[in-house]
Write an enzyme that holds these catalytic residues in place. Sequence first.
Site, PDB file in Angstrom:
ATOM      1  NE  ARG A  93      -2.885  -2.463   3.123  1.00  0.00           N
ATOM      2  CZ  ARG A  93      -3.453  -2.770   4.279  1.00  0.00           C
ATOM      3  NH1 ARG A  93      -3.467  -1.889   5.267  1.00  0.00           N
ATOM      4  NH2 ARG A  93      -3.994  -3.958   4.442  1.00  0.00           N
TER       5      ARG A  93
ATOM      6  CG  ASP B 233       0.012   5.520   4.444  1.00  0.00           C
ATOM      7  OD1 ASP B 233      -0.765   4.550   4.398  1.00  0.00           O
ATOM      8  OD2 ASP B 233       0.884   5.660   5.325  1.00  0.00           O
TER       9      ASP B 233
ATOM     10  CE1 TYR C 253       7.458   3.738  -0.486  1.00  0.00           C
ATOM     11  CE2 TYR C 253       8.841   1.943   0.284  1.00  0.00           C
ATOM     12  CZ  TYR C 253       7.591   2.447  -0.024  1.00  0.00           C
ATOM     13  OH  TYR C 253       6.485   1.656   0.136  1.00  0.00           O
TER      14      TYR C 253
ATOM     15  NE  ARG D 166       4.334   9.943   5.807  1.00  0.00           N
ATOM     16  CZ  ARG D 166       3.006   9.934   5.963  1.00  0.00           C
ATOM     17  NH1 ARG D 166       2.269   8.979   5.399  1.00  0.00           N
ATOM     18  NH2 ARG D 166       2.412  10.874   6.672  1.00  0.00           N
TER      19      ARG D 166
END
Lengths: 245, 245
Positions: A51, A53, A111, A198
């Site tokens: 997933r 967000d 990422y 994050r």
Amino acid sequence: MRNLKLTIQYDGTRYKGWQRLGNTENTLQGKIEQVLSRMTGETIEIIGSGRTDMGVHAQGQVANFKTSCTKSVDEIQQYLYQYLPEDIVVSQIEEVDERFHARYHAVAKEYVYKIWNAPYHNPFLRKYVVHIPQPLNLEAMQRAVPYLLGEHDYSAFVSSRSKKKSNVRELYSIDITKQDSLIELTFRGNGFLHNMVRIITGTLLEVGHGRMKPAYLKEILERRDRTLAGPTAPAKGLHLVKVYY
Amino acid sequence: MRNLKLTIQYDGTRYKGWQRLGNTENTLQGKIEQVLSRMTGETIEIIGSGRTDMGVHAQGQVANFKTSCTKSVDEIQQYLYQYLPEDIVVSQIEEVDERFHARYHAVAKEYVYKIWNAPYHNPFLRKYVVHIPQPLNLEAMQRAVPYLLGEHDYSAFVSSRSKKKSNVRELYSIDITKQDSLIELTFRGNGFLHNMVRIITGTLLEVGHGRMKPAYLKEILERRDRTLAGPTAPAKGLHLVKVYY
């Protein structure tokens, strides 16, 4: 049944995240399934590599789905390109082995977290970077990186909403680069927990602001205590760049 | 009276262009004047270096205005940053001589026209580039450039709506670069007529598509006939990068 692998780019600004939620269609999975279901006449369910967000972007999300549709890969790609909204582009489609599973078979991910580090924000990048006007000590952030790499229990860096059985992951690298006012933190690892990139970014930024010492990240990691780590950096700076199989 | 020079960045997507039109406020000039008028209690009129059309962007538009306001330059910049919308950023303010005029004193300008040259568009750049899926012959486009440079009457490359007395301008350079899928055409000249960059770009793209020979641009220029040149390239690819004084 054919099994098709999609590589997907999206500007996540308008969406509630990857995962389809009930009947609302304002998710990336929902949007793509809707177009594929219309094209095939089947009820298509796509499996994402993971997933993302609400507000997170992707240059290389991967998903797969099974279908009896006989259209060529090029025809399917053209159909998707025509009917998906402008902020979602399926950049590649490949025919894969029927056993291929976009989530189970992902062996690593990359990422990038993007920061605009200048007194004023950039009107062209404002939806894709986080703006930090204060100067950041990148050298200190870089010194903190080695404490975070390797195979560890990353419980200190996971959203409290996560329900994974194990928080052990291997983080291969965090590269920090700066070009003009754009800072990029590139993360590579065998898997990432919910909000892990994050929260690590938010913690490295505490170091960059001089509010935390680089070596303290070793202690945060070892104590596995989310409350010791920094805040969760905003979603809009995060980009899923690549999934490795 | 003080005379202040503003350097302005804007994402032109939402605006009807630079120039204030009657009472509608959806122009860049109108938005900035509104905030400055509120700040000073005066009716502020700003003078831009030139207009940009609806949908055109700027990284370095310049404007000036006169005021009796006694706030410091930093206070004014902070006020503008706080009250202007996210897609307009005044990146610099300078106190200048009372005779400085942003339009009359501009001696040269730099524009960049951006093209995304790949089979599929880029969801992150979609508002700032024009997407051309077909391969382009950049080498042919580069061969056409010298025919366009120098001091000429550019009547072939001006919007028919233009009412300038003279269409003579000097074009110093057009640099064509490509990095990955992003092509940039950088124009430098002492002044640009209405739609001149977009019509020259549209004509160079005819060369890039193989529909026009490079040497034909010499003939178009000499015949001063707008109907011989290519179409006007879309506004969203155009960026006013710098104004020289």
